[in-house]
Design a protein around this motif. Structure first.
Motif, PDB file in Angstrom:
ATOM      1  N   MET A 116       0.809  -1.204   0.000  1.00 61.42           N
ATOM      2  CA  MET A 116       0.000   0.000   0.000  1.00 61.42           C
ATOM      3  C   MET A 116       0.855   1.273   0.000  1.00 61.42           C
ATOM      4  O   MET A 116       1.971   1.299   0.526  1.00 61.42           O
ATOM      5  N   ALA A 117       0.302   2.327  -0.580  1.00 57.38           N
ATOM      6  CA  ALA A 117       1.059   3.548  -0.837  1.00 57.38           C
ATOM      7  C   ALA A 117       1.205   4.454   0.371  1.00 57.38           C
ATOM      8  O   ALA A 117       1.888   5.480   0.295  1.00 57.38           O
ATOM      9  N   PRO A 141      -0.196  -7.773   8.299  1.00 58.70           N
ATOM     10  CA  PRO A 141      -1.450  -7.159   8.740  1.00 58.70           C
ATOM     11  C   PRO A 141      -1.252  -5.719   9.179  1.00 58.70           C
ATOM     12  O   PRO A 141      -0.175  -5.326   9.641  1.00 58.70           O
ATOM     13  N   GLY A 142      -2.301  -4.930   9.013  1.00 60.77           N
ATOM     14  CA  GLY A 142      -2.307  -3.559   9.502  1.00 60.77           C
ATOM     15  C   GLY A 142      -3.051  -3.474  10.809  1.00 60.77           C
ATOM     16  O   GLY A 142      -3.762  -4.406  11.212  1.00 60.77           O
ATOM     17  N   ALA A 149       0.101  -5.161   3.283  1.00 59.96           N
ATOM     18  CA  ALA A 149       0.953  -5.685   2.220  1.00 59.96           C
ATOM     19  C   ALA A 149       0.816  -7.200   2.209  1.00 59.96           C
ATOM     20  O   ALA A 149       0.536  -7.820   3.243  1.00 59.96           O
ATOM     21  N   LEU A 150       1.006  -7.779   1.052  1.00 62.91           N
ATOM     22  CA  LEU A 150       0.963  -9.237   0.965  1.00 62.91           C
ATOM     23  C   LEU A 150       1.685  -9.703  -0.280  1.00 62.91           C
ATOM     24  O   LEU A 150       1.904  -8.931  -1.218  1.00 62.91           O
ATOM     25  N   SER A 185       5.131  -6.866  11.760  1.00 63.67           N
ATOM     26  CA  SER A 185       6.083  -5.765  11.630  1.00 63.67           C
ATOM     27  C   SER A 185       5.401  -4.455  11.962  1.00 63.67           C
ATOM     28  O   SER A 185       4.401  -4.085  11.333  1.00 63.67           O
ATOM     29  N   MET A 186       5.937  -3.738  12.954  1.00 63.05           N
ATOM     30  CA  MET A 186       5.381  -2.432  13.290  1.00 63.05           C
ATOM     31  C   MET A 186       5.419  -1.498  12.087  1.00 63.05           C
ATOM     32  O   MET A 186       4.474  -0.747  11.835  1.00 63.05           O
ATOM     33  N   ARG A 187       6.485  -1.559  11.316  1.00 61.01           N
ATOM     34  CA  ARG A 187       6.631  -0.629  10.197  1.00 61.01           C
ATOM     35  C   ARG A 187       5.659  -0.918   9.055  1.00 61.01           C
ATOM     36  O   ARG A 187       5.201  -0.001   8.386  1.00 61.01           O
ATOM     37  N   LEU A 188       5.342  -2.170   8.843  1.00 60.48           N
ATOM     38  CA  LEU A 188       4.360  -2.508   7.814  1.00 60.48           C
ATOM     39  C   LEU A 188       2.936  -2.433   8.342  1.00 60.48           C
ATOM     40  O   LEU A 188       1.989  -2.304   7.550  1.00 60.48           O
TER      41      LEU A 188
END
Length: 234
Positions: A116-117, A141-142, A149-150, A185-188
Motif C-alpha cells: 500500500m502507498a 497485517p495492519g 501488504a501481501l 512488523s510495526m513498520r508494515l
C-alpha cells in the motif's frame, strides 16, 4: 516477483481532513508514495503503480475547485513517480488488485506483491522480511484488521479489502488449502490514515513524508501523557 503499489490522487487520505486541506492531502499522499517507491527500489524490485487514471490527466471540476480553495501552488506529479511503470484500472481496489493477481495464474510471474502507498514507515528490511516469508500467501497485517501488504504465490487466492481484510484473507487462504505466512512488523502495520498516525511518521522516519509534515508546520507534541502532533502557525 512483481511489486504493485495501488494509489489514487482522487480525494486522497480523506480521514486527514481535520488537519489537512484538499491540496495538502494530495501533496502528502504523493510524498508517502515517493517514500514507498524508494523503499521498494532499495529491495531490488521495480514497483508498478496501480492507478484509476493516469496521474497526469486533467482533474475533474470538483478536484480543481477544491484545490483552488486551498490556493495550491504546485499541482505537478513528482518526477520520481511520474515515470513509474503504471497499470490503469478504474475499478475499485479489490477487483483491480485481483486483476493484477491473474498474472500468477497466467504464468507471467511466480508471485505478486501488493504494497500500500501509505506505508511511510516501511523500510527495505521490513519489506525483505515480507518478500522472503514462506507460504503460498504472505500477509503483513495492519492495525485494526486491515491488510497493508501481501505476497501471493498461488493462483487460487483472491483479495477482498472490505472490512477486516486480514481475517478474511486468512480465512480465504485456509478454505483454498493454502499455507499462510504472517509478517508481524510495526513498520508494515503502520499505515497513515488518521491525524493520530502522523506522529508515527515524525517519530520513526526521515523521508519525504516526515519532511513534508515538518515543512507544513507539524511537530511532535509530548506535553501530554500520550504523544501526539501539533501544527504551528505558518
Amino acid at each position: 516477483m512483481d511489486v504493485i503499489v495501488p494509489f489514487t490522487d482522487r480525494d486522497p487520505k480523506s480521514r486527514l481532513k481535520p488537519v489537512l486541506g484538499a491540496a495538502e492531502r494530495r501533496k502528502f499522499a504523493f510524498a508517502m508514495l515517493q517514500d514507498v517507491v524508494t523503499t521498494i527500489e532499495a529491495t531490488g524490485h521495480e514497483p508498478e503503480l496501480l492507478v484509476p487514471r493516469p496521474l497526469d490527466v486533467a482533474e475533474s471540476a470538483a478536484d480543481t475547485a477544491a484545490k483552488a480553495s486551498e490556493a495550491a501552488e504546485d499541482d505537478a506529479v513528482p518526477e520520481s513517480v511520474a515515470d513509474r511503470p503504471t497499470i490503469v484500472d478504474d475499478r475499485p481496489l479489490t477487483p483491480a488488485v485481483n486483476g493484477v493477481l491473474s498474472r500468477v495464474a497466467d504464468g507471467d510471474t511466480a508471485a505478486v506483491a501488493i504494497v500500500m502507498a501509505d506505508l511511510a514507515l516501511a523500510t527495505p528490511t521490513a519489506l525483505h522480511r515480507l518478500f522472503s516469508a514462506g507460504g503460498d500467501v504472505a500477509i503483513a497485517p495492519g492495525r485494526g484488521g486491515g491488510t497493508n501488504a501481501l505476497v501471493v504465490r498461488d493462483p487460487g487466492f483472491a483479495v477482498d479489502y472490505h472490512g477486516t481484510s486480514y481475517r478474511d484473507h486468512h480465512r480465504a487462504a485456509a478454505e483454498a488449502g493454502l499455507a499462510v505466512g504472517v509478517v508481524d512488523s510495526m513498520r508494515l502495520a503502520s499505515d497513515v490514515d488518521e491525524p493520530a498516525d502522523l506522529v508515527e511518521v515524525l517519530l520513526h522516519t526521515d523521508g519525504r513524508s516526515a519532511a513534508w509534515l515538518r515543512e507544513a508546520g507539524f511537530e511532535v507534541d509530548d506535553s501530554e501523557s500520550r504523544v501526539g502532533v501539533q501544527r504551528g502557525t505558518e
